[in-house]
Design a protein around this motif. Structure first.
Motif, PDB file in Angstrom:
ATOM      1  N   LEU A 181      12.947  -8.958  -4.434  1.00 31.36           N
ATOM      2  CA  LEU A 181      12.003  -7.851  -4.294  1.00 31.36           C
ATOM      3  C   LEU A 181      11.182  -7.650  -5.561  1.00 31.36           C
ATOM      4  CD1 LEU A 181      14.092  -5.131  -2.393  1.00 31.36           C
ATOM      5  CD2 LEU A 181      12.474  -6.776  -1.445  1.00 31.36           C
ATOM      6  N   GLU A 182      11.820  -7.837  -6.713  1.00 35.06           N
ATOM      7  CA  GLU A 182      11.114  -7.617  -7.974  1.00 35.06           C
ATOM      8  C   GLU A 182      10.025  -8.674  -8.183  1.00 35.06           C
ATOM      9  OE1 GLU A 182      13.024  -7.412 -12.133  1.00 35.06           O
ATOM     10  OE2 GLU A 182      13.450  -5.449 -11.238  1.00 35.06           O
ATOM     11  N   SER A 183      10.319  -9.907  -7.794  1.00 35.61           N
ATOM     12  CA  SER A 183       9.321 -10.967  -7.929  1.00 35.61           C
ATOM     13  C   SER A 183       8.095 -10.672  -7.068  1.00 35.61           C
ATOM     14  CB  SER A 183       9.931 -12.318  -7.538  1.00 35.61           C
ATOM     15  OG  SER A 183      10.915 -12.713  -8.463  1.00 35.61           O
ATOM     16  N   LYS A 184       8.327 -10.196  -5.849  1.00 33.56           N
ATOM     17  CA  LYS A 184       7.205  -9.830  -4.976  1.00 33.56           C
ATOM     18  C   LYS A 184       6.493  -8.580  -5.501  1.00 33.56           C
ATOM     19  CE  LYS A 184       4.574 -10.109  -1.285  1.00 33.56           C
ATOM     20  NZ  LYS A 184       4.875  -9.246  -0.157  1.00 33.56           N
ATOM     21  N   LEU A 185       7.266  -7.657  -6.070  1.00 27.28           N
ATOM     22  CA  LEU A 185       6.698  -6.431  -6.622  1.00 27.28           C
ATOM     23  C   LEU A 185       5.704  -6.753  -7.737  1.00 27.28           C
ATOM     24  CD1 LEU A 185       6.791  -3.261  -6.849  1.00 27.28           C
ATOM     25  CD2 LEU A 185       8.579  -3.592  -8.561  1.00 27.28           C
ATOM     26  N   ILE A 186       6.043  -7.708  -8.589  1.00 29.55           N
ATOM     27  CA  ILE A 186       5.153  -8.096  -9.683  1.00 29.55           C
ATOM     28  C   ILE A 186       3.825  -8.590  -9.129  1.00 29.55           C
ATOM     29  CG2 ILE A 186       4.824  -9.759 -11.556  1.00 29.55           C
ATOM     30  CD1 ILE A 186       7.931  -9.607 -11.961  1.00 29.55           C
ATOM     31  N   LEU A 187       3.891  -9.431  -8.098  1.00 31.07           N
ATOM     32  CA  LEU A 187       2.673  -9.939  -7.474  1.00 31.07           C
ATOM     33  C   LEU A 187       1.853  -8.813  -6.857  1.00 31.07           C
ATOM     34  CD1 LEU A 187       4.173 -13.068  -5.673  1.00 31.07           C
ATOM     35  CD2 LEU A 187       2.809 -13.068  -7.773  1.00 31.07           C
ATOM     36  N   ASN A 188       2.526  -7.963  -6.079  1.00 39.54           N
ATOM     37  CA  ASN A 188       1.838  -6.845  -5.424  1.00 39.54           C
ATOM     38  C   ASN A 188       1.184  -5.925  -6.446  1.00 39.54           C
ATOM     39  OD1 ASN A 188       4.328  -6.562  -2.807  1.00 39.54           O
ATOM     40  ND2 ASN A 188       2.328  -7.533  -2.723  1.00 39.54           N
ATOM     41  N   ALA A 189       1.897  -5.622  -7.530  1.00 40.14           N
ATOM     42  CA  ALA A 189       1.395  -4.664  -8.513  1.00 40.14           C
ATOM     43  C   ALA A 189       0.243  -5.230  -9.327  1.00 40.14           C
ATOM     44  CB  ALA A 189       2.532  -4.222  -9.437  1.00 40.14           C
ATOM     45  N   CYS A 190       0.206  -6.541  -9.508  1.00 41.03           N
ATOM     46  CA  CYS A 190      -0.894  -7.169 -10.238  1.00 41.03           C
ATOM     47  C   CYS A 190      -2.147  -7.286  -9.382  1.00 41.03           C
ATOM     48  CB  CYS A 190      -0.489  -8.567 -10.713  1.00 41.03           C
ATOM     49  SG  CYS A 190       0.599  -8.573 -12.149  1.00 41.03           S
ATOM     50  N   ILE A 191      -1.965  -7.587  -8.106  1.00 41.41           N
ATOM     51  CA  ILE A 191      -3.103  -7.940  -7.250  1.00 41.41           C
ATOM     52  C   ILE A 191      -3.603  -6.765  -6.412  1.00 41.41           C
ATOM     53  CG2 ILE A 191      -3.841  -9.438  -5.346  1.00 41.41           C
ATOM     54  CD1 ILE A 191      -1.774 -11.505  -6.398  1.00 41.41           C
TER      55      ILE A 191
END
Length: 303
Positions: A181-191
């Protein structure tokens, strides 16, 4: 396996159609009861690789709810609490639940569940066609990743694994839900927040040097707030996703355009709280959050 899908957005339609396509017994729960007859008469239209498949015989809002083997929740993160209030009667004590949401803000609601619970992330590019309720298009091939969260077992996992036909879609299992979830969160929060704020497609965050600088600033604050030490690896992943989805419109931008609530608290708000707990200043991310809140309120006021 008898499966209930809760939510008829792009993800819910894709999941329900894919399950039915591979021969599972599927029910779909809609919030908008006015659409029920449309789904019953016209089915779900799944457009993938420029080929449209019409999926029929999906039960809509069934009243017999206790015999489901699995429930897949495909609503926005801010809707999870309401789903748990409205649909706790769906299934039984051993019914296995899967939650597919962006961000991590919804975990506080599902951690109290007593049924076997899994969480997942959707990496497909999915778009519900504008002006329609029962049509979804796959704009980018991807994967669904799922990990055990609470009260799970090897038998339950094996049952879910047998359901997801790899010829129909790609579903991968992970053991560590936090990392997934954290790996996807990083992507979501950047983009997502920047594309919504700038009204830009994903690829513009790489192409425009000023946008890219803003994304780098957000990324640095996100990684520090989460206590991550794999900056080089994760930044390459952010760049790869931006490039792979360069023509895509992020879900947050889509929600903003359609005057729907944004998943700000589940994504940006969650990271701000993590950073605040560690005493880390996050001026860029806080500014993005504040401006999107204002943009959302202004859009809703004028709609």
């Amino acid at each position: 396996m008898k499966v209930a899908v809760i939510g008829a957005g792009a993800v819910g339609l894709f999941v329900a159609a894919s399950l039915k396509k591979q021969g599972e017994e599927v029910s779909l729960y809609l919030k908008n009861l006015q659409d029920q007859s449309l789904f019953e008469n016209d089915g779900i239209h799944l457009n993938k690789r420029n080929q449209e498949t019409i999926i029929n015989d999906v039960q809509i809002n069934p009243t017999h709810t206790t015999d489901f083997d699995g429930v897949i929740v495909c609503v926005k993160s801010y809707q999870v609490e309401q789903v748990l209030n409205d649909y706790q009667h769906v299934g039984h004590r051993q019914t296995k639940w899967v939650f597919l949401q962006n961000g991590m803000g919804h975990l506080k609601w599902i951690e109290k569940m007593t049924q076997p619970t899994y969480v997942g992330v959707v990496e497909y590019g999915l778009l519900k066609e504008r002006g329609t309720s029962n049509r979804v298009s796959v704009k980018g091939e991807g994967r669904i990743k799922i990990a055990p969260f609470r009260g799970t077992s090897s038998i339950g996992k094996a049952e879910w694994e047998s359901v997801f036909n790899q010829d129909v879609w790609t579903v991968l299992w992970r053991e560590d839900y936090q990392e997934m979830l954290e790996s996807k969160l990083i992507l979501n929060a950047c983009i997502n927040p920047l594309t919504a704020l700038l009204h830009a497609r994903n690829g513009e965050l790489l192409k425009n040097k000023h946008y890219n600088q803003a994304m780098r600033s957000c990324f640095a604050e996100i990684m520090e707030a989460l206590g991550r030490h794999d900056q080089e690896e994760k930044w390459k992943e952010v760049e790869r996703v931006c490039n792979d989805t360069k023509e895509n419109q992020s879900s947050m931008l889509t929600d903003l355009i359609h005057n729907r609530p944004l998943e700000l608290d589940a994504i940006v708000g969650y990271i701000l709280k993590r950073g605040e707990a560690r005493g880390i200043p996050m001026p860029t991310l806080q500014l993005v959050y504040t401006m999107l809140e204002g943009k959302q309120k202004s859009t809703n006021k004028n709609s």
